[in-house]
Write an enzyme that holds these catalytic residues in place. Structure first.
Site, PDB file in Angstrom:
ATOM      1  N   CYS A   2       0.843  -1.161   0.069  1.00  0.00           N
ATOM      2  CA  CYS A   2      -0.004   0.058   0.047  1.00  0.00           C
ATOM      3  C   CYS A   2       0.995   1.299  -0.075  1.00  0.00           C
ATOM      4  CB  CYS A   2      -0.827   0.205   1.465  1.00  0.00           C
ATOM      5  SG  CYS A   2      -1.940  -1.353   1.401  1.00  0.00           S
ATOM      6  N   ARG A  27       3.697  -0.188  -4.918  1.00  0.00           N
ATOM      7  CA  ARG A  27       3.422  -0.906  -3.473  1.00  0.00           C
ATOM      8  C   ARG A  27       2.136  -1.499  -3.389  1.00  0.00           C
ATOM      9  NH1 ARG A  27       6.762   1.296   0.072  1.00  0.00           N
ATOM     10  NH2 ARG A  27       5.599   0.765   1.856  1.00  0.00           N
ATOM     11  N   TRP A  76      -2.938  -2.557  -1.539  1.00  0.00           N
ATOM     12  CA  TRP A  76      -2.675  -4.006  -1.838  1.00  0.00           C
ATOM     13  C   TRP A  76      -3.337  -4.784  -0.540  1.00  0.00           C
ATOM     14  CZ3 TRP A  76      -0.549  -8.300   0.954  1.00  0.00           C
ATOM     15  CH2 TRP A  76      -0.273  -9.539   0.098  1.00  0.00           C
ATOM     16  N   ASN A 102      -1.184   1.898   5.825  1.00  0.00           N
ATOM     17  CA  ASN A 102      -0.612   0.895   5.168  1.00  0.00           C
ATOM     18  C   ASN A 102      -0.222  -0.116   6.470  1.00  0.00           C
ATOM     19  OD1 ASN A 102       1.342  -0.748   3.756  1.00  0.00           O
ATOM     20  ND2 ASN A 102       2.907   0.995   4.039  1.00  0.00           N
ATOM     21  N   GLY A 103      -0.543  -1.312   6.280  1.00  0.00           N
ATOM     22  CA  GLY A 103       0.007  -2.241   7.252  1.00  0.00           C
ATOM     23  C   GLY A 103      -1.393  -3.037   7.697  1.00  0.00           C
ATOM     24  N   GLU A 491      15.985 -18.108  -9.936  1.00  0.00           N
ATOM     25  CA  GLU A 491      15.529 -16.633 -10.110  1.00  0.00           C
ATOM     26  C   GLU A 491      15.053 -16.470 -11.333  1.00  0.00           C
ATOM     27  OE1 GLU A 491      15.225 -13.943  -8.589  1.00  0.00           O
ATOM     28  OE2 GLU A 491      15.318 -12.342  -9.920  1.00  0.00           O
ATOM     29  N   LYS A 495      11.255 -14.973 -12.221  1.00  0.00           N
ATOM     30  CA  LYS A 495      10.996 -13.935 -12.894  1.00  0.00           C
ATOM     31  C   LYS A 495       9.824 -14.346 -14.183  1.00  0.00           C
ATOM     32  CE  LYS A 495      12.205 -11.304 -11.518  1.00  0.00           C
ATOM     33  NZ  LYS A 495      12.935 -11.383 -10.153  1.00  0.00           N
ATOM     34  N   GLU A 498       6.332 -14.837 -12.093  1.00  0.00           N
ATOM     35  CA  GLU A 498       5.613 -13.588 -11.558  1.00  0.00           C
ATOM     36  C   GLU A 498       5.069 -12.608 -12.529  1.00  0.00           C
ATOM     37  OE1 GLU A 498       8.113 -11.254  -8.798  1.00  0.00           O
ATOM     38  OE2 GLU A 498       9.801 -11.697 -10.215  1.00  0.00           O
ATOM     39  N   HIS A 514      15.868 -37.054 -10.040  1.00  0.00           N
ATOM     40  CA  HIS A 514      15.136 -37.364  -8.565  1.00  0.00           C
ATOM     41  C   HIS A 514      13.453 -37.127  -8.775  1.00  0.00           C
ATOM     42  CE1 HIS A 514      18.852 -38.764  -7.165  1.00  0.00           C
ATOM     43  NE2 HIS A 514      19.182 -37.512  -7.559  1.00  0.00           N
ATOM     44  N   LYS A 613       5.555  -4.253  -4.594  1.00  0.00           N
ATOM     45  CA  LYS A 613       6.888  -4.151  -4.564  1.00  0.00           C
ATOM     46  C   LYS A 613       7.494  -4.348  -3.106  1.00  0.00           C
ATOM     47  CE  LYS A 613      10.833  -3.396  -6.620  1.00  0.00           C
ATOM     48  NZ  LYS A 613      11.476  -4.384  -7.422  1.00  0.00           N
TER      49      LYS A 613
HETATM   50  C1  F6R Z   1      10.471 -10.930  -7.189  1.00  0.00           C
HETATM   51  C2  F6R Z   1      10.682  -9.868  -6.058  1.00  0.00           C
HETATM   52  C3  F6R Z   1      10.466 -10.378  -4.586  1.00  0.00           C
HETATM   53  C4  F6R Z   1      11.321  -9.491  -3.719  1.00  0.00           C
HETATM   54  C5  F6R Z   1      11.044 -10.030  -2.235  1.00  0.00           C
HETATM   55  C6  F6R Z   1      12.004  -9.347  -1.341  1.00  0.00           C
HETATM   56  O1  F6R Z   1      10.923  -9.986  -8.414  1.00  0.00           O
HETATM   57  O2  F6R Z   1      10.723  -8.935  -6.331  1.00  0.00           O
HETATM   58  O3  F6R Z   1      10.406 -11.583  -4.517  1.00  0.00           O
HETATM   59  O4  F6R Z   1      12.676  -9.700  -3.998  1.00  0.00           O
HETATM   60  O5  F6R Z   1       9.927  -9.373  -1.902  1.00  0.00           O
HETATM   61  O6  F6R Z   1      12.025  -7.815  -1.378  1.00  0.00           O
HETATM   62  P1  F6R Z   1      13.188  -6.916  -0.748  1.00  0.00           P
HETATM   63  O7  F6R Z   1      14.362  -7.341  -1.496  1.00  0.00           O
HETATM   64  O8  F6R Z   1      12.707  -5.462  -0.949  1.00  0.00           O
HETATM   65  O9  F6R Z   1      13.386  -7.419   0.651  1.00  0.00           O
END
Ligand code: F6R
Length: 618
Positions: A2, A27, A76, A102-103, A491, A495, A498, A514, A613
């Site tokens: 948020c 956010r 969010w 936010n929270g 990773e 990517k 998501e 396995h 984010k």
């Molecule tokens: C994936 C992504 C998330 C963040 C995770 C941790 O692309 O962005 O998996 O990596 O939420 O976020 P931070 O690094 O901000 O603690």
């Protein structure tokens, strides 16, 4: 999660609030709303959907744009599905008070029952509406001013919050408070205007002076007066630190790219350079990092390093494990912060804990840090966002200096985190003598060449685009790697899933037999990282195993490779470097691939569904 924004001053609040929401949309973006105060009236507009939807609605009734004071929110959802009613801002029962939040208020149910027994009714399913009614009730009971009522109400709350509260009867002030979620206050010239936001991006064109509230702090923002900050629980007055913002407007704009994610992928040569700039002097054979140099003894004496992180940062942590063990010969454990914090982990004062977080606000990582500190461990932070909660909570640390990362899918954060981890591992290797002097110098020289190599790799975008067009309809994909590139496989898969919503799994290549090998058929694209030094022959055998089951192979190989080229359906070449540094290169085509597939599938690349984010809730 948020985003909160607000304005009070002499300008029209609407453009500041709505543009602020657009910048904070990373956010959370399942609903949005704003309140403006004008002619003694509150105009509230809110809707399920994005900030653009909100803007469209406000455009229909231009009077809803008037006012010199306003607060806004992009959501969010936690409590209550995303719909118009659950969107913020929320009114108190009397309609006098308005809040954005936010929270999570964890004890909202108990508070709600109590308020209901006192005659309050609720329109939404949110915890936030409970909070604003609690504030109203306290204000009534105590006969106090808004600031005091907010403070007293918050002492009854369990959970996390960043809030901005407005009282119709006091239209020259906004109250903000923080616990666990970030909030910044921008201070305009001559105290003639103030800005409120979850981060400083909504107000950087107006002021460079900002206060970042600490946890358990409340601020009274009143026109013409210095911001008054006090502690929520003991009521002590805080001498708030006014910081000068380093952020610039260009940094938070798309700069001609279609998406932030693409811009951020292309920024990596510069971001990596900025990360090691001034820290690595390759020609002199020096690595200097204040956070490490000042605490070298702790790292040298450490029985082990525990790395805590989430998501992409956790994948960077796994690369760190390979780096620390291989180069500096220190045992490493990599932990999901969310598991670590609840697992009663064994931590001693001889442990060094490294916490990695792009945003510096991830709730689980923050909680893991607090736990490690409470057990006496030394905690070192690797963050991108300067002044973030994690940066402040750790004993020492290093910023990645990647610049703002706005695309929800993390890209440059990953490579810059790996850059910092490489520098630390090399520094420790030098100090411990686990790497010869010549090898140390060689690594520094090779590291210095990485940005140019990333630049070169970015030029193969068309090849990657072609591969994306071939596999964009796949419903499942497998990503395989070994050693340093096993985390890159994880990773790569993250990517893809998501932003394109295609199911993808990352696996250590040898583990495939396995279980996951059962999935292989002619419809299964398998992305294999097969660089020339990382157990190359073994990975080639893994590729053969997939081919003999008709799987489609897209291989990432080192320039000049001939063996894999003959077997694979597609190859992407990366420039030669030391194996330990290859994750900085192999990850680039996988980022581009996910990006192009998502664009081809017409997905919202920068704002994938259900994500946000900064994950500031558990
Ligand atoms: C994936 C992504 C998330 C963040 C995770 C941790 O692309 O962005 O998996 O990596 O939420 O976020 P931070 O690094 O901000 O603690």
């Amino acid at each position: 999660m948020c985003g909160i924004t607000g304005y009070i001053g002499y300008r029209d609040a609407y453009p500041i609030v709505i543009n602020g929401l657009k910048r904070l949309e990373y956010r959370g973006y399942d609903s949005a709303g704003l309140m403006l105060f004008n002619n003694n009236q509150i105009a509230l507009t809110k809707t399920k959907g994005k900030v653009l939807d909100l803007e469209g609605i406000v455009d229909q009734s231009p009077s809803g744009k008037e006012g010199k004071i306003g607060i806004g929110h992009t959501r969010w959802a936690t409590h209550g599905v995303p719909n118009d009613v659950n969107s913020h801002p929320h009114f108190s029962q009397s309609g006098e008070l308005v809040i954005v939040h936010n929270g999570i208020i964890e004890n909202y149910d108990t508070l709600k029952k109590e308020l209901t027994s006192r005659g309050y009714t609720f329109k939404s399913d949110t915890d936030t509406e409970v909070l604003i009614n609690l504030i109203e009730e306290v204000k009534k009971q105590e006969g106090c001013k808004l600031g005091k009522a907010v403070q007293l109400a918050l002492t009854q709350v369990i959970g996390a919050y960043a809030i901005a509260v407005f009282d119709k009867s006091k239209p020259n002030e906004i109250i903000v408070a923080k616990l666990g979620s970030p909030i910044a206050i921008g201070i305009g010239e001559g105290l003639k205007e103030f800005f409120v936001a979850s981060d400083a991006s909504p107000f950087i064109e107006y002021t460079k002076d900002a206060i970042y509230l600490e946890d358990e702090e409340l601020a009274i923002i009143k026109l013409g007066k210095a911001v008054g900050v006090r502690k929520i629980y003991d009521d002590s007055i805080v001498d708030a630190n006014i910081q000068e913002l380093q952020l610039s407007l260009e940094q938070i704009e798309k700069g001609g790219y279609d998406h932030f994610m693409l811009k951020e992928i292309y920024e990596q040569p510069k971001a990596i350079t900025d990360t090691y700039r001034g820290r690595m002097l390759a020609d002199e054979g020096i690595i200097k990092m204040a956070g490490i140099d000042d605490n070298l003894g702790k790292f040298m004496r450490a029985d082990r390093i525990i790395v805590v992180a989430c998501g992409t940062s956790w994948h960077a942590a796994l690369v760190g494990e390979y780096l620390f063990e291989d180069l500096s010969r220190i045992p490493v454990e990599v932990e999901y912060a969310s598991e670590f914090r609840y697992r009663n982990p064994i931590i001693t004062t001889n442990d060094v804990v490294i916490a990695i977080s792009q945003s510096g606000e991830t709730a689980d990582t923050l909680a893991a840090i607090k736990l490690a500190k409470s057990k006496g461990a030394f905690v070192f932070g690797i963050c991108n966002v300067v002044g973030s909660s994690i940066a402040r909570e750790t004993h020492a640390g290093a910023y990645t200096h990647a610049g703002p990362e706005i695309g929800v899918a993390s890209t440059k954060a990953f490579t810059t985190q790996i850059t910092i981890l490489s520098l630390i591992a090399l520094k420790l290797a030098q100090s411990k003598g686990t790497l010869s002097n010549s090898a140390f110098h060689m690594y520094l020289q090779k590291m210095q060449l990485i940005p140019k190599k990333v630049e070169k790799l970015l030029r193969i975008d068309d090849t990657v685009k072609h591969i994306a067009s071939v596999y964009k309809e796949a419903s499942n994909c497998l990503y395989l790697g070994r050693g340093f590139n096993f985390p890159v496989a994880l990773e790569g898969a993250l990517k893809l899933k998501e932003i394109s919503y295609i199911h993808a799994e990352g696996y250590p290549a040898a583990e495939m037999k396995h279980g996951p090998i059962a999935l292989i058929d002619e419809n299964m694209p398998v992305f294999v990282i097969a660089t020339n030094k990382g157990h190359y022959e073994k990975v080639v055998s893994n590729i053969q195993e997939i081919k003999s089951r008709n799987g489609k192979i897209i291989a990432i190989v080192t320039e000049g490779d001939t063996t894999v080229k003959e077997i694979a359906d597609h190859v992407i070449e990366i420039p030669e470097t030391e194996e330990a540094l290859t994750p900085l290169l192999t990850t680039i085509p996988l980022q581009l691939l996910s990006y192009h597939i998502a664009v081809m599938l017409e997905k919202n690349v920068d704002q994938p569904r259900n994500l946000a984010k900064s994950v500031t809730v558990e």
